[in-house]
Design a protein around this motif. Structure first.
Motif, PDB file in Angstrom:
ATOM      1  N   UNK A 164       0.829  -1.210   0.000  1.00 24.50           N
ATOM      2  CA  UNK A 164       0.000   0.000   0.000  1.00 24.50           C
ATOM      3  C   UNK A 164       0.863   1.260   0.000  1.00 24.50           C
ATOM      4  N   UNK A 165       1.955   1.244   0.745  1.00 26.07           N
ATOM      5  CA  UNK A 165       2.871   2.395   0.764  1.00 26.07           C
ATOM      6  C   UNK A 165       3.471   2.623  -0.622  1.00 26.07           C
ATOM      7  N   UNK A 166       3.871   1.541  -1.270  1.00 26.43           N
ATOM      8  CA  UNK A 166       4.471   1.644  -2.607  1.00 26.43           C
ATOM      9  C   UNK A 166       3.475   2.235  -3.599  1.00 26.43           C
ATOM     10  N   UNK A 167       2.210   1.845  -3.502  1.00 28.24           N
ATOM     11  CA  UNK A 167       1.175   2.405  -4.378  1.00 28.24           C
ATOM     12  C   UNK A 167       1.070   3.912  -4.167  1.00 28.24           C
ATOM     13  N   UNK A 168       1.069   4.326  -2.907  1.00 29.35           N
ATOM     14  CA  UNK A 168       0.988   5.752  -2.589  1.00 29.35           C
ATOM     15  C   UNK A 168       2.154   6.528  -3.167  1.00 29.35           C
TER      16      UNK A 168
END
Length: 501
Positions: A164-168
């Motif tokens: 999820x962090x990488x998507x952000x």
């Protein structure tokens, strides 16, 4: 239709619109001034909404409601009061002076270049010091945005936090990389409107769903409505006494001091097209902030109607949890997009200011003075990617607190830049040596103070929020060192007199 699918479709449409704005302004970005300051062509609505949307970040919909949920009014109201006062004063006493000064002082397009031109610092110390603090504190600040994005995507879609962090990171970098300052400001305008509308709509939905305000009042423990609750105001590990309660209140109010030194907010003042429009911008911005802070606090308080016993980490998801339980399916995606908007509106601004510091202040200022604008724009774009990757790495710890990271970075900027910016605009006899001393001391105090609290847990003074001692020490250094150092040249004083600030 499945709830997650509806939310996903809404997110995709929202992100497509943001990327479309980035692509549009990609064609209109011709030089470094366009990329980092929009050519000073912003109107009052875009400036005011962009400044406050980039100011509040994900902590407005996650950190502040989480604090209100855990500790009630005592944990949020004093901070909200400090922020509201700080917003008003920043627009009132800094905005117009900074806008005029940065344009007349060799058309300074970054905070670092303004300070260098203001004091005619040929040594480059001010430029280097300010750029280093921007890099350090924006890494922490941007990491907080990516933590919020990780919690958002992880809670809503049940995906792994690190994914999820990488998507952000990918989302924010994409349109900041392309469109620069204008893309950031126009997306901030949309995001600010969305954040405001959501903070009004969600509490209304919850109150209506549970049977009215009476039910809310009867459900919330009365102790949470006490703004002087000692257990909430006294820092963890400190003695439970009146002195420490006063320390807690002062620390919360001191958040307002941070506004004077936030580069991503100050650059909005520098970018407004007409300095005379700042009065109207101030009214818009102050109204937005006051209402948003009140509603964010209410979100945290009414969270007790539906959820009890949430931990500190879980409490920062109270907004998301309320949307999941009470929001109609058709509104869920829109309401949750507001959190994404809050995250993006701050992270993009921080990345852009960092990019300007590296390209304008380090690359052209020190490494390659003859660099052309096109080359500098690409240096800025590469910096956006690099800083985002490092901040994303910092954010990979799932136990990180959004509010905790924000508070440290906020204090760092408030203490290192705030006193120097304020005094440089109001005191013509401030010297270069005073500015250097104030910036370095303020920034170091903000960095070291939390470590002193951990090292000496029994000493009450170290429980004060680091922005307050950092701001005070920086002001003293600016004044004392300016008094004892070599007087500035008559040329500099004459130049300041001509600004008619």
């Amino acid at each position: 239709m499945n709830r997650e699918i509806v939310i996903l479709i809404t997110f995709v449409l929202y992100l497509a619109m943001m990327l479309g704005i980035g692509a549009f302004f990609y064609r209109k970005t011709h030089n470094l001034s366009d990329y980092v300051l929009g050519g000073r062509q912003l109107g009052k609505w875009v400036v005011s909404m962009s400044a406050q949307a980039s100011d509040m970040s994900g902590w407005l919909l996650m950190g502040l409601p989480g604090a209100a949920y855990l500790t009630g009014l005592s944990g949020s109201i004093w901070m909200a009061i400090g922020l509201a006062i700080g917003t008003y004063l920043n627009w009132r006493i800094v905005a117009k002076r900074l806008r005029v000064a940065t344009e007349k002082l060799d058309d300074s397009i970054t905070i670092s270049s303004y300070l260098e031109n203001r004091f005619e610092d040929t040594s480059k110390i001010l430029r280097v010091a300010s750029s280093l603090f921007i890099l350090i504190f924006f890494l922490i600040y941007t990491a907080s945005a990516f933590v919020a994005s990780g919690k958002l995507f992880g809670t809503v879609f049940g995906i792994d936090y690190k994914v999820a962090v990488i998507i952000g990171v990918i989302v924010v970098v994409s349109y900041t990389f392309m469109g620069g300052f204008m893309a950031v400001c126009w997306t901030d305008l949309i995001q600010g409107i969305l954040m405001f509308a959501t903070l009004v709509i969600l509490p209304s939905i919850v109150i209506f769903s549970v049977g009215g305000i009476g039910t809310i009042v009867n459900t919330i423990e009365p102790v949470l409505l006490n703004p002087f609750l000692m257990e909430a105001l006294v820092p963890t590990g400190a003695p439970q006494n009146t002195l420490m309660m006063i320390v807690g209140i002062l620390s919360s109010l001191a958040w307002g001091l941070g506004y004077f030194g936030q580069p991503h907010i100050l650059t909005r003042f520098m970018a407004i097209k007409d300095p005379e429009e700042i009065t109207r911008s101030r009214r818009i911005a102050t109204g937005w902030v006051i209402i948003s802070l009140i509603m964010a606090t209410i979100v945290g308080l009414i969270g007790h109607v539906a959820f009890t016993g949430l931990s500190q980490v879980e409490s920062e998801n109270i907004f998301i949890l309320l949307v999941g339980k009470y929001s109609p399916l058709i509104l869920s995606g829109i309401l949750l997009s507001a959190i994404l908007a809050a995250i993006m509106s701050t992270a993009d601004s921080q990345l852009l200011v960092t990019a300007s510091a590296v390209s304008e202040d380090f690359y052209r200022g020190i490494i390659r003075p003859t660099a052309k604008d096109k080359e500098l724009v690409w240096v800025g774009r590469i910096t956006v990617m690099a800083v985002a990757l490092i901040a994303g790495y910092i954010a990979l710890n799932p136990n990180s607190s959004v509010l905790g990271l924000v508070s440290w970075a906020w204090a760092g900027f408030g203490a290192s830049f705030g006193p120097v910016i304020l005094i440089s605009l109001f005191w013509k006899r401030m010297t270069k040596q005073g500015a250097i001393a104030g910036m370095i001391v303020g920034g170091l105090v903000a960095l070291i103070w939390p470590m002193l609290k951990a090292t000496f847990p029994g000493i009450w003074i170290f429980y004060i929020y680091e922005i307050l001692p950092g701001f005070i020490f920086a002001c003293l250094c600016c004044y004392v060192v300016s008094k004892v150092s070599v007087k500035e040249s008559a040329k500099i004083e004459a130049k300041m007199n001509q600004l008619n600030l």
